[in-house]
Design a protein around this motif. Structure first.
Motif, PDB file in Angstrom:
ATOM      1  N   LYS A 240       3.759  81.131  40.781  1.00 18.14           N
ATOM      2  CA  LYS A 240       4.715  80.953  41.884  1.00 18.14           C
ATOM      3  C   LYS A 240       4.282  79.830  42.814  1.00 18.14           C
ATOM      4  N   GLU A 241       2.973  79.720  43.044  1.00 16.39           N
ATOM      5  CA  GLU A 241       2.460  78.669  43.942  1.00 16.39           C
ATOM      6  C   GLU A 241       2.808  77.273  43.437  1.00 16.39           C
ATOM      7  N   ILE A 242       2.749  77.073  42.118  1.00 17.03           N
ATOM      8  CA  ILE A 242       3.047  75.737  41.575  1.00 17.03           C
ATOM      9  C   ILE A 242       4.499  75.650  41.093  1.00 17.03           C
ATOM     10  N   ASP A 243       5.296  76.713  41.388  1.00 19.86           N
ATOM     11  CA  ASP A 243       6.734  76.740  41.078  1.00 19.86           C
ATOM     12  C   ASP A 243       6.987  76.498  39.588  1.00 19.86           C
ATOM     13  N   ASN A 244       6.258  77.183  38.740  1.00 17.73           N
ATOM     14  CA  ASN A 244       6.408  77.038  37.290  1.00 17.73           C
ATOM     15  C   ASN A 244       7.127  78.284  36.764  1.00 17.73           C
ATOM     16  N   GLU A 245       8.417  78.128  36.430  1.00 16.93           N
ATOM     17  CA  GLU A 245       9.228  79.284  36.042  1.00 16.93           C
ATOM     18  C   GLU A 245       8.821  79.852  34.687  1.00 16.93           C
TER      19      GLU A 245
END
Length: 616
Positions: free
Chosen positions: A273-278
């Motif tokens: 979530k921190e690096i916004d990787n779905e």
């Protein structure tokens, strides 16, 4: 393909030959050694200490988090040192960690080795596992108490360890740790880390299945150690950390170490979530669903798995979506939503086949077989489980292979073929012990005990049920605890010990109610009703039997339903109503005969009952 352990032993043998026959290094080997000595001044310092003629015994620690890099360092050291070095791995010793003393095992190993030759010792971290407190404490106490025994080695001892293991050693065996004469540190250079990550895991990750599904317990622990070392070196590279955390999730899950598994999964989700990787977020939700499923927290598992299904669908990732759907169906089956579960299994299976995802095709076929078996549809169950077994053999997936062996055994047992079932259960038990899968081991022990109980060997059955119960308690499996308490109660009831049986049935009932397992509650209440009938508690017996009957009807469980009709017949027989008893027994027969459920048919043979007609 050579196993990791065979490969490891081969490397050790080659290494011993190199020690005894020191050859002149090639130009390339010398160049590599020179580079590593330039990078790491501590190699020079260590060499100087070991080069002293009067070195005698000395204890030294060398810190290195990545085993592949340690191999480079020690190879470079030996090339430059130009003298013998005795390299010893813990697994190389004739050493029972539960019984023997490490210092004595070292003395025995060194009996025919050159005097004054320094020792490089690897693998001590495997005697200090964080997931086995008993072994860790025993190892630490032994090192502390027998510190002086190591001086009898009369040669330098260099112990190579990771940060984590050194911390455990310093805290748990301070007398031994503080005895060191030198401490040397070797960090992995940033430019080498990606290659080392790939090299450390390459051999274990050959093939379609994750190594957690085919390695034995020792190999898994070694892999966990390597990955943790890589994590120590990869803190600034999120993609590496995500991949390595995911590997740890698989490995801990396969060892039934669910708390460590949950910790790694939560870190995985947080970082994704921190690096916004779905994609990684999707995978993290999937793994949270799996770990909560294994912890038997089905409502929480359902919540996370639904999120994973949604993200996979949104991303258009068919493989992820199908994997999530299979796991969602597993949870639905455990929540007694069998119709929905079968629908989702079949949807997922179609996609797994289209994508040639054989690992998950096998998983889904196995689960479908399990569902059919529970409904007494043995022909469909056998067809599905044999397809799953064929794939697991092809992939070398030993973990799922044991599931298939156990399910085949159960299917044969329920049709009255106990000899074939026992053979399959014993095969599964042996492999699960090698894999270190404690919960699966408990299931196999329980299944073998069921056969002994059917054969009237209550003493052997009780012993195995108690072993299975102990494992369930140790691993935190509440379902396993309920199932085995119930089984032990069955034995006591057969022996006429109703008081002890009732106590255990009620303990199992309480657990099943806490878990909202209606089927488990129905099993418990049906057996309690047998005691109620003996004690002429008619209203209580009737209430329990009606609950069981309605539950098995709602869940489409003909096996449980047929056995309930037998007890209903016993109820009427005890109340001097033989016609009603015959009607219930006939219903039990008519329910069990089409699926050839041997247990019910055998129970009917013990009663004054003749079927009105044989159903085709």
């Amino acid at each position: 393909m050579m196993s990791l352990w065979e490969l490891f032993k081969t490397q050790l043998t080659d290494k011993q030959l190199q020690q005894e026959n020191i050859s002149t290094p090639t130009t390339e080997e010398q160049a590599v050694a020179n580079t590593l000595f330039e990078r790491h001044p501590d190699l020079d310092k260590l060499q100087w200490v070991l080069d002293q003629e009067d070195a005698g015994f000395g204890l030294y620690f060398a810190r290195c988090n990545v085993s592949e890099y340690r191999k480079r360092l020690t190879s470079a050291f030996i090339v430059d040192y130009e003298k013998p070095v005795i390299q010893i791995d813990i697994y190389e010793l004739d050493f029972d960690v539960g019984q023997d003393l490490l210092d004595e095992a070292l003395h025995k190993y060194l009996e025919d080795k050159p005097a004054d030759t320094p020792i490089f010792l690897y693998g001590l971290e495997f005697l200090l596992p964080i997931d086995d407190e008993k072994l860790q404490q025993r190892s630490l106490q032994q090192l502390n108490w027998r510190r002086s025994a190591y001086s009898r080695l009369k040669r330098p001892l260099v112990i190579w360890l990771s940060d984590a293991a050194l911390t455990i050693l310093a805290d748990g065996a301070p007398d031994f740790y503080d005895w060191y004469s030198g401490f040397y540190e070797f960090d992995v250079p940033d430019e080498d880390r990606p290659h080392l990550t790939e090299q450390s895991l390459a051999e274990m990750k050959k093939g379609q299945v994750h190594p957690a599904s085919r390695l034995n317990k020792e190999e898994k622990l070694k892999l966990i150690h390597d990955i943790k070392g890589l994590l120590e070196e990869a803190k600034e590279t999120p993609e590496e950390v995500l991949s390595q955390l995911h590997d740890l999730v698989f490995l801990y899950n396969s060892l039934n170490e669910y708390e460590q598994c949950l910790e790694c999964t939560e870190k995985l989700l947080k970082l994704a979530k921190e690096i916004d990787n779905e994609e990684w977020t999707d995978l993290a939700y999937h793994e949270l669903g799996v770990v909560y499923f294994n912890l038997e927290k089905y409502k929480k598992a359902y919540k996370y798995q639904r999120q994973a299904v949604g993200i996979g669908y949104k991303l258009g990732n068919l493989q992820s979506w199908a994997m999530n759907l299979t796991q969602l169906a597993n949870i639905e089956k455990s929540l007694d939503k069998n119709t929905k579960a079968l629908e989702h299994y079949q949807q997922a299976l179609e996609v797994h086949k289209q994508l040639d995802n054989q690992e998950w095709e096998a998983e889904t076929q196995y689960r479908i077989a399990e569902l059919y078996g529970g409904q007494g549809q043995y022909e469909q169950a056998l067809q599905a489980v044999k397809q799953a077994m064929s794939i697991t053999i092809k992939l070398g997936d030993r973990r799922r292979g044991t599931f298939c062996l156990s399910l085949l055994g159960k299917t044969y047992q329920e049709q009255g073929n106990n000899e074939q079932a026992l053979n399959l259960y014993q095969q599964a038990l042996q492999i699960n012990r090698e894999l270190g899968s404690k919960q699966s081991e408990a299931i196999d022990l329980h299944s073998i005990a069921d056969i002994y109980q059917e054969q009237g060997d209550n003493e052997q059955a009780l012993n195995l049920y108690q072993q299975a119960l102990q494992i369930a308690i140790e691993t935190g499996s509440k379902i396993g605890e309920a199932v085995n308490r119930h089984a032990i109660a069955d034995v006591y009831q057969q022996q006429g010990n109703n008081e002890q049986a009732l106590n255990l049935y009620q303990q199992a009932l309480q657990i099943n109610r806490e878990l909202d397992r209606k089927q488990g509650e129905a099993f418990n209440r049906r057996q309690i009703a047998k005691i109620d009938i003996e004690q002429q508690k008619w209203d209580q017996a009737w209430e329990n039997l009606q609950f069981a009957k309605q539950t098995f009807e709602e869940l489409e469980r003909p096996k449980g339903l047929s056995l309930t009709h037998i007890i209903l017949g016993d109820y009427y027989q005890a109340k001097q109503q033989p016609d009603k008893a015959q009607t219930e027994w006939q219903t039990a027969h008519d329910t069990a005969k089409p699926i050839n459920f041997a247990k019910t048919l055998k129970e009917l043979e013990k009663r004054d009952f003749q079927p009105q007609k044989e159903l085709k």
